[in-house]
Scaffold this active site. Sequence first.
Site, PDB file in Angstrom:
ATOM      1  N   ASP A   1       0.857  -1.184   0.000  1.00  0.00           N
ATOM      2  CA  ASP A   1       0.000   0.000   0.000  1.00  0.00           C
ATOM      3  C   ASP A   1       0.896   1.238   0.000  1.00  0.00           C
ATOM      4  O   ASP A   1       1.796   1.331  -0.844  1.00  0.00           O
ATOM      5  CB  ASP A   1      -0.957  -0.059   1.201  1.00  0.00           C
ATOM      6  CG  ASP A   1      -1.946   1.092   1.244  1.00  0.00           C
ATOM      7  OD1 ASP A   1      -2.915   1.065   0.478  1.00  0.00           O
ATOM      8  OD2 ASP A   1      -1.742   2.012   2.063  1.00  0.00           O
TER       9      ASP A   1
ATOM     10  N   HIS B   1      -7.016  -6.194  -1.545  1.00  0.00           N
ATOM     11  CA  HIS B   1      -5.951  -5.233  -1.321  1.00  0.00           C
ATOM     12  C   HIS B   1      -4.924  -5.676  -0.294  1.00  0.00           C
ATOM     13  O   HIS B   1      -3.752  -5.319  -0.386  1.00  0.00           O
ATOM     14  CB  HIS B   1      -6.569  -3.911  -0.864  1.00  0.00           C
ATOM     15  CG  HIS B   1      -5.589  -2.822  -0.621  1.00  0.00           C
ATOM     16  ND1 HIS B   1      -4.801  -2.292  -1.622  1.00  0.00           N
ATOM     17  CD2 HIS B   1      -5.247  -2.148   0.516  1.00  0.00           C
ATOM     18  CE1 HIS B   1      -4.026  -1.340  -1.125  1.00  0.00           C
ATOM     19  NE2 HIS B   1      -4.271  -1.241   0.173  1.00  0.00           N
TER      20      HIS B   1
END
Length: 337
Positions: free
Chosen positions: A114, A314
């Site tokens: 991320d 994610h």
Amino acid sequence: MPQPARTTPAATPLPDAAHRTVEVPGGRIHLVEQGTGPLVLMVHGFPESWYSWRHQIPALAAAGYRAVAIDVRGYGRSTAPRDVADYRMLAHVADNVGVLRALGEESAVIVGHDWGAPIAANTALLRPDLFTAVALLSVPYTPRGDVRPTDAFARLGGGEEFYVSYFQEPGRAEAEIEPDVRGWLAGFYAGLSGDAASSSGEGGFPLSTVPPGGRLSDRFPEAAPAGWLTEADLDFYAGEFERTGLTGGLNRYRNVDRDWADLAAWHGAPLTRPALFIGGEHDAPTTWMADAIKAFPVTLPALSGAHLLDGCGHWVQQERPTEVNALLLDWLQSLPA
């Protein structure tokens, strides 16, 4: 109704790992380490902590590496400056260099997920003398471009507000999150997980925009995250953020224009260190940034492989720890000694 505060996790995670706080030029960085051997430095994203690498730390240590996961500045027990500008990319790069030196190491492989992925990429870009290889999870490398980031984000959303734009104003997102930190985290983790994205049919986009006059949490799914995030895991994250707040993490988003100005000298620069990319099939950044992945032959000329994990969302190293560990270890073992 807001959940009661949890100031400490129910159990000590990774009891075989050591917790340390090291001094760096910008303050202090808390880290967790296990094992001996070549240093692998792991950098988390938003809204996470060193704990997001809980599956990788023991696996890397068992394979003969010194596995170190940090709390990025603004998180956990690391330094948390008040000035928004203190969260610019150059400060994060300096922190990573400071950690390397505090650990007495001459070089490291750096791994990021991320926001940790661009932090890792820029660390290897700016200090290739110290960081010999880079693995990026979820967010592909993109060199500095021609358009100011907030101008680019303002064009996204299709009449709604892109989530990065929503995070720009200090205090705005905090006012949404802080009345129920645990509940907000649970919804955010669920909304970007592979199971939520695949069931929604939106290909990883449920939380990409905020409705006019609304909140990001208006888009949270009703279902809790799948088994990759246990109640104990959520308790740990909630305990950390109930203690620190989320301003430090959100301040990373509030520096995108400063980063663009600071990195002008590296405009369009390829990242030439050996590299690895791992994303999820239902991971929003891999969808939004598909063109960046296609450009890897130019932007990451020493890339060993780009892997998209079927059905994954994610939180790749938490959702698919076995696959991620195998990919990381194969790659690490292929690097020059």
